[in-house]
Structure formats: structure tokens, C-alpha cells
Motif scaffolding. Structure first.
Motif, PDB file in Angstrom:
ATOM      1  N   LEU A 195       0.573 -28.499  15.558  1.00 17.04           N
ATOM      2  CA  LEU A 195       1.645 -29.249  14.893  1.00 17.04           C
ATOM      3  C   LEU A 195       1.673 -30.681  15.387  1.00 17.04           C
ATOM      4  N   VAL A 197      13.670 -34.181  22.722  1.00 12.66           N
ATOM      5  CA  VAL A 197      13.285 -34.188  21.304  1.00 12.66           C
ATOM      6  C   VAL A 197      13.015 -32.747  20.869  1.00 12.66           C
ATOM      7  N   TRP A 229       5.092 -48.980  21.878  1.00 11.57           N
ATOM      8  CA  TRP A 229       5.118 -47.569  22.285  1.00 11.57           C
ATOM      9  C   TRP A 229       6.450 -47.167  22.884  1.00 11.57           C
ATOM     10  N   ILE A 271       6.681 -40.899  21.230  1.00 12.51           N
ATOM     11  CA  ILE A 271       5.932 -41.211  22.452  1.00 12.51           C
ATOM     12  C   ILE A 271       6.893 -41.688  23.560  1.00 12.51           C
ATOM     13  N   ALA A 303      -5.962 -36.570  29.775  1.00  8.94           N
ATOM     14  CA  ALA A 303      -5.238 -35.770  28.779  1.00  8.94           C
ATOM     15  C   ALA A 303      -6.165 -34.712  28.182  1.00  8.94           C
TER      16      ALA A 303
HETATM   17  C1  LIG Z   1      -1.126 -49.483  25.201  1.00  7.14           C
HETATM   18  C2  LIG Z   1      -1.894 -48.384  25.847  1.00  7.14           C
HETATM   19  C3  LIG Z   1      -3.156 -48.623  26.336  1.00  7.14           C
HETATM   20  C4  LIG Z   1      -3.896 -47.592  26.916  1.00  7.14           C
HETATM   21  N1  LIG Z   1      -5.170 -47.845  27.348  1.00  7.14           N
HETATM   22  C5  LIG Z   1      -5.932 -46.816  27.754  1.00  7.14           C
HETATM   23  C6  LIG Z   1      -7.311 -47.005  27.968  1.00  7.14           C
HETATM   24  O1  LIG Z   1      -7.838 -48.098  27.762  1.00  7.14           O
HETATM   25  N2  LIG Z   1      -8.057 -45.936  28.378  1.00  7.14           N
HETATM   26  C7  LIG Z   1      -7.503 -44.704  28.584  1.00  7.14           C
HETATM   27  O2  LIG Z   1      -8.235 -43.764  28.962  1.00  7.14           O
HETATM   28  N3  LIG Z   1      -6.181 -44.502  28.371  1.00  7.14           N
HETATM   29  C8  LIG Z   1      -5.393 -45.512  27.932  1.00  7.14           C
HETATM   30  N4  LIG Z   1      -4.095 -45.303  27.630  1.00  7.14           N
HETATM   31  C9  LIG Z   1      -3.497 -43.998  27.885  1.00  7.14           C
HETATM   32  C10 LIG Z   1      -3.900 -42.932  26.862  1.00  7.14           C
HETATM   33  O3  LIG Z   1      -3.862 -43.450  25.567  1.00  7.14           O
HETATM   34  C11 LIG Z   1      -2.974 -41.741  27.015  1.00  7.14           C
HETATM   35  O4  LIG Z   1      -2.907 -41.339  28.364  1.00  7.14           O
HETATM   36  C12 LIG Z   1      -3.427 -40.523  26.212  1.00  7.14           C
HETATM   37  O5  LIG Z   1      -3.828 -40.891  24.920  1.00  7.14           O
HETATM   38  C13 LIG Z   1      -2.282 -39.523  26.157  1.00  7.14           C
HETATM   39  O6  LIG Z   1      -2.678 -38.399  25.389  1.00  7.14           O
HETATM   40  P1  LIG Z   1      -1.718 -37.130  25.337  1.00  7.14           P
HETATM   41  O7  LIG Z   1      -2.398 -36.149  24.451  1.00  7.14           O
HETATM   42  O8  LIG Z   1      -1.347 -36.722  26.705  1.00  7.14           O
HETATM   43  O9  LIG Z   1      -0.356 -37.616  24.675  1.00  7.14           O
HETATM   44  P2  LIG Z   1      -0.036 -38.342  23.292  1.00  7.14           P
HETATM   45  O10 LIG Z   1      -1.116 -39.265  22.914  1.00  7.14           O
HETATM   46  O11 LIG Z   1       1.341 -38.904  23.447  1.00  7.14           O
HETATM   47  O12 LIG Z   1      -0.021 -37.160  22.227  1.00  7.14           O
HETATM   48  C14 LIG Z   1       1.126 -36.382  22.001  1.00  7.14           C
HETATM   49  C15 LIG Z   1       1.262 -36.156  20.504  1.00  7.14           C
HETATM   50  O13 LIG Z   1       2.405 -35.320  20.304  1.00  7.14           O
HETATM   51  C16 LIG Z   1       3.091 -35.765  19.152  1.00  7.14           C
HETATM   52  N5  LIG Z   1       4.462 -35.269  19.250  1.00  7.14           N
HETATM   53  C17 LIG Z   1       5.488 -35.715  19.996  1.00  7.14           C
HETATM   54  N6  LIG Z   1       6.577 -34.965  19.836  1.00  7.14           N
HETATM   55  C18 LIG Z   1       6.232 -33.989  18.963  1.00  7.14           C
HETATM   56  C19 LIG Z   1       6.927 -32.880  18.409  1.00  7.14           C
HETATM   57  N7  LIG Z   1       8.218 -32.621  18.706  1.00  7.14           N
HETATM   58  N8  LIG Z   1       6.284 -32.057  17.552  1.00  7.14           N
HETATM   59  C20 LIG Z   1       4.959 -32.296  17.216  1.00  7.14           C
HETATM   60  N9  LIG Z   1       4.268 -33.353  17.703  1.00  7.14           N
HETATM   61  C21 LIG Z   1       4.898 -34.167  18.586  1.00  7.14           C
HETATM   62  C22 LIG Z   1       2.961 -37.261  19.202  1.00  7.14           C
HETATM   63  O14 LIG Z   1       3.163 -37.849  17.929  1.00  7.14           O
HETATM   64  C23 LIG Z   1       1.522 -37.421  19.704  1.00  7.14           C
HETATM   65  O15 LIG Z   1       0.608 -37.484  18.620  1.00  7.14           O
HETATM   66  C24 LIG Z   1      -3.338 -46.318  27.030  1.00  7.14           C
HETATM   67  C25 LIG Z   1      -2.056 -46.060  26.533  1.00  7.14           C
HETATM   68  C26 LIG Z   1      -1.352 -47.074  25.932  1.00  7.14           C
HETATM   69  C27 LIG Z   1       0.019 -46.782  25.373  1.00  7.14           C
END
Ligand SMILES: Cc1cc2nc3c(=O)[nH]c(=O)nc-3n(C[C@H](O)[C@H](O)[C@H](O)COP(=O)(O)OP(=O)(O)OC[C@H]3O[C@@H](n4cnc5c(N)ncnc54)[C@H](O)[C@@H]3O)c2cc1C
Length: 413
Positions: A30, A231, A345, A351, A395
Motif C-alpha cells: 500500500l 497518521v 519534505w 514523510i 532503508a
Molecule cells: C532531500 C533529501 C536528500 C537525500 N539524499 C540522499 C542521498 O543522496 N543518498 C541516500 O542514500 N539517501 C538520501 N536521502 C535519504 C533517503 O532518501 C531516505 O533515507 C530513504 O529514501 C528512505 O526510504 P524509506 O523507505 O525508509 O522511507 P520513505 O522514502 O519515506 O518511504 C515511505 C513511504 O511510505 C508512504 N507512506 C507514508 N504513510 C503511509 C500510509 N499511512 N499508508 C501508505 N503509505 C504511506 C510514503 O508516501 C512513502 O512513499 C535523502 C533524503 C532527502 C529527503
């Protein structure tokens, strides 16, 4: 009954799904947004070249499990060390002053890394009772890495982050790479999970606006910002220790604005990372003409960035342009286009920040956050990883690990 529901199609949730596909488990993935990727997403349309709104660099490419994807999908990276410069008093430094500045910054980061093997934690700021000439620049650098100030950050948490080698920008977009790799994974977009009931004898019931899904287990792969803001509601509530871990891992701030130019007003600068020395809290980095495109991406970091982003895209773009003009002259204003790529963000409801930074004294919260509950609630995401926290590959690895753990639990192991 369905084996597993995965909540969130960011790097972690997608990696969990890929692992479940490989293992032949049944699952539903989801995603609240209309697209996948979460904090890794590429905009290739607005400025005519790929711009990553979030993750962009493959950190530690030799260790990074995502590095092989670059060749597999014929993507392009810029290998080798970044050309990282400082601008002070409107000039880009070179020679001995440049060397002195970066030697100071390297020494400060080494001082934090040195405490990494111990157990004593403190605010990172406590390690620096004396501030040298370049201390403000170091602090702005720290904020750029961590999204929070030295005083807000656990020194031990920062020290345990593992980085080796270089940072390779993915020229075609990290988000585009993640999308390519996710091809074939079924995702239910615009389907937010709103409530998880896990109090019954078995399994979970995940509520969404499109209906309730029952499954044997759930992998929760959303940010700590989303969890802290409730949330998703849980019945019963999450245990106190889990709630404390979430509260101890708040997200910092890193927002981006990218500007396009009709010609090159930056002289012979090509693919440079430039950080103006604007004081300890005004943490700004510019990526100038990466890949030879007449584009500058500004990364705005820390509490100052959150306030600026709240004003909106235009004021943020104007701020970035003013800083660029201070370094490169007013010609940049003459050839900037009116197209802006803006990523706030902090105020994205799905997020709520950039990446999790442990509060001082609370570096152990990551391990606590990662613990499953009753063999049916599993947690993944950048905040969970013990040494690649904050990164896409961190991640990704936690998503794979959560999928393996959930499958083992379902097998009764
Ligand atoms: C500006 C910026 C620059 C960055 N630069 C780098 C980089 O250069 N290199 C690097 O390795 N990392 C970088 N990062 C970090 C990296 O992008 C993140 O650590 C990583 O993408 C996080 O992935 P995640 O799956 O943990 O979480 P997320 O990417 O937050 O994924 C979670 C998902 O859950 C969804 N979601 C939330 N709530 C719900 C809900 N209730 N129901 C269903 N879906 C939901 C969200 O929409 C999202 O798609 C950067 C981050 C940012 C913000």
C-alpha cells in the motif's frame, strides 16, 4: 489468509516486496502517494534533465547493495570524489585557505567518529568546547549530513554511521533507478493505511479508505515522522518502548530547490558541490551544473530550511538565487528561467522531514524501533538501520530484513 501487508512503497517497502516476490509469499503493498519511491523520486520533466527531489547519491558505492543496479539498467553515475568547495565573502576558496578549511572540518568529523566504539553518548556539540576559525562552516556541514544541529544530535548515533569511499551522483536520477528496479511489483497507489488492529488472536487488520485488508503480518515501512504524528492509528496502541523509540528518532530537515538557466553563467564550473560559509545555522549546499546541465540544485538543511520551505517555492527559489548571485554575480539572475523544482519534505504529510537523527543519549532507539511486536508487526525504513541510517541503501536493507523476519515468523521459527 494473505501473508503480509506492506505499508509504504519507498526504498524499504519496495525491497521488502521484492524479497516476498522472490520467496513466493502473498502480499499487498500500500502506498499513500500517487507514485512510488517515497524520499527517492526524480523529476525529469520540469527542467529538461533529471533532478532528484530527495536521495541522489550512492553513498559508499563499494559497500552499497544498490550499486550493481546502475550497470544492470544502463544508468550513469559520476564516479570519483566530489569537487567540494567553500565560498567565503563571495569568493570560492582555493589553495591554502581551502585546505585549511577542509582539514578543520575533517578533524571535527574524526573527533565524533572516534567515540564510536564506546558507549558514552552526549550531544555532538559537547565534543567541541573550543570553536576554531572554521567551526561555523563545520557545523553547517554537520547539519547538511544530519538534518539537525550538533546540539540536537546524539554523538554516538552519528559516529556509528558507516561511510566509505565516495558519493556517486546518479546522473539519470536515483528515483528513476528505484522505479526501474521496482518494475513488476504490484503497488496499490493512493491507498493510505489509516488504522492497524493487531489485538486479535492472530494476524492484523489494516484499514484504508478503500477497505480493510486482513493478513497474517504487516511490515510498516513509513518514516518516523509519519509514525510520531499518528497518521496510522494502532489498536491496541504501540507499546511504550516502541513509542519512545519513535519519539527519540525525529526527522531532521533537508529540502531542495532546483533552478534552470538559459545559458551557463557559472564560468568553467562543472559538477561542483559548493557550500557558502553563511554561519553555523544557515546550511546551504549548491550542486552546480552537474552532468554539464545549466541547472543548480540547492539543498537547504536544518531548522532554517524548514522555516524557509514553509514560505513556499518562490521565496525559497529567490533565496537560492540571491545566494548564487552573491558568488557568481548578477548575471545568474539575467538567465534564470521561471521553472522551479521544489521539494519541501518537512511539510509533506506522508514523510514530514528528511531522515531520522537520534536525540542525544538515545542512539539505542534504532534497535528498539526495529524490533518486531508479537511476530506480526515488523518495522523497516532508514531509521531502523544501525549503520546506514538516513540512506536509501540502509532503508533497502531493512526492507529485505523485515521480509525475511516476517516470513520466518509465519513459518513458526
Ligand atoms: C532531500 C533529501 C536528500 C537525500 N539524499 C540522499 C542521498 O543522496 N543518498 C541516500 O542514500 N539517501 C538520501 N536521502 C535519504 C533517503 O532518501 C531516505 O533515507 C530513504 O529514501 C528512505 O526510504 P524509506 O523507505 O525508509 O522511507 P520513505 O522514502 O519515506 O518511504 C515511505 C513511504 O511510505 C508512504 N507512506 C507514508 N504513510 C503511509 C500510509 N499511512 N499508508 C501508505 N503509505 C504511506 C510514503 O508516501 C512513502 O512513499 C535523502 C533524503 C532527502 C529527503
Amino acid at each position: 489468509m494473505l501473508d503480509i501487508v506492506i505499508i509504504g512503497a519507498g526504498a524499504a517497502g519496495l525491497a521488502a516486496a521484492r524479497r516476498l516476490v522472490d520467496k513466493g509469499a502473498s502480499f499487498r503493498l500500500l502506498e499513500a502517494k500517487p507514485h512510488i519511491g517515497g524520499r527517492v523520486v526524480t523529476d525529469s520533466a520540469t527542467l529538461g534533465a533529471p533532478v532528484d527531489l530527495g536521495g541522489h547519491w550512492l553513498h559508499s558505492p563499494a559497500l552499497n547493495p544498490l550499486t550493481p543496479l546502475v550497470d544492470r539498467y544502463l544508468f550513469h553515475v559520476k564516479q570519483g570524489p566530489e569537487d567540494f568547495r567553500v565560498a567565503r565573502n563571495r569568493a570560492i576558496l582555493s589553495g591554502p585557505e581551502h585546505d585549511e578549511c577542509f582539514a578543520y572540518v575533517d578533524d571535527c568529523f574524526a573527533k565524533i567518529a572516534a567515540i564510536g566504539d564506546g558507549e558514552h553518548d552526549c550531544p555532538a556539540s559537547a565534543l567541541f568546547p573550543v570553536r576554531g576559525k572554521w567551526h561555523d562552516f563545520f557545523e553547517a556541514n554537520f547539519i547538511a549530513k544530519q538534518g539537525v544541529t550538533l546540539a540536537q544530535s546524539s554523538a554516538l548515533d552519528f559516529a556509528r554511521y558507516v561511510w566509505e569511499g565516495d558519493d556517486w551522483p546518479i546522473l539519470d536520477g536515483f528515483g528513476a533507478l528505484i522505479v526501474r528496479h521496482a518494475q513488476g511489483i504490484p503497488v496499490e497507489l493512493e491507498t493510505p493505511a489509516t488504522h492497524i488492529a493487531w489485538g486479535g488472536r492472530n494476524g492484523v487488520a489494516v484499514e484504508t479508505p478503500r477497505g480493510t485488508i486482513e493478513a497474517r503480518a504487516v511490515i510498516i515501512a513509513v518514516s518516523t515522522g509519519v509514525l510520531a504524528n499518528e497518521v496510522i492509528r494502532f489498536s491496541p496502541s504501540l507499546p511504550d518502548r516502541k513509542q519512545q523509540a519513535i519519539a527519540d528518532l525525529p526527522l531532521g530537515s533537508c529540502n531542495k530547490v532546483a533552478l534552470g538557466f538559459t545559458r551557463n553563467p557559472f564560468g568553467d564550473v562543472d559538477s561542483m558541490m559548493l557550500m557558502p560559509d553563511l554561519g553555523a545555522t544557515e546550511s546551504v549546499e549548491f550542486v552546480v551544473r552537474e552532468g554539464g546541465h545549466n541547472i543548480v540544485t540547492a539543498m537547504l538543511n536544518g531548522p532554517f530550511a524548514k522555516e524557509l520551505a514553509a514560505q513556499g517555492a518562490r521565496p525559497t527559489a529567490d533565496y537560492a538565487l540571491t545566494q548564487l548571485a552573491a558568488i557568481f554575480g548578477n548575471d545568474v539572475k539575467a538567465c534564470v528561467t521561471d521553472r522551479i523544482v521544489f521539494a519541501d519534505w518537512d511539510h509533506d504529510p506522508w514523510i514530514r522531514g528528511c531522515y531520522a537523527a537520534a536525540k542525544p543519549g538515545r542512539y539505542a532507539a534504532r534497535a528498539e524501533l526495529g524490533l518486531p511486536i508479537e511476530h506480526r508487526l515488523f518495522f523497516a525504513g532508514e531509521a531502523v538501520h544501525h549503520c546506514y541510517m538516513g540512506d536509501v541503501h540502509g532503508a533497502h536493507l531493512t526492507g529485505e530484513a523485515a521480509a525475511e523476519a516476517a516470513l520466518a515468523a509465519l513459518r513458526g521459527e
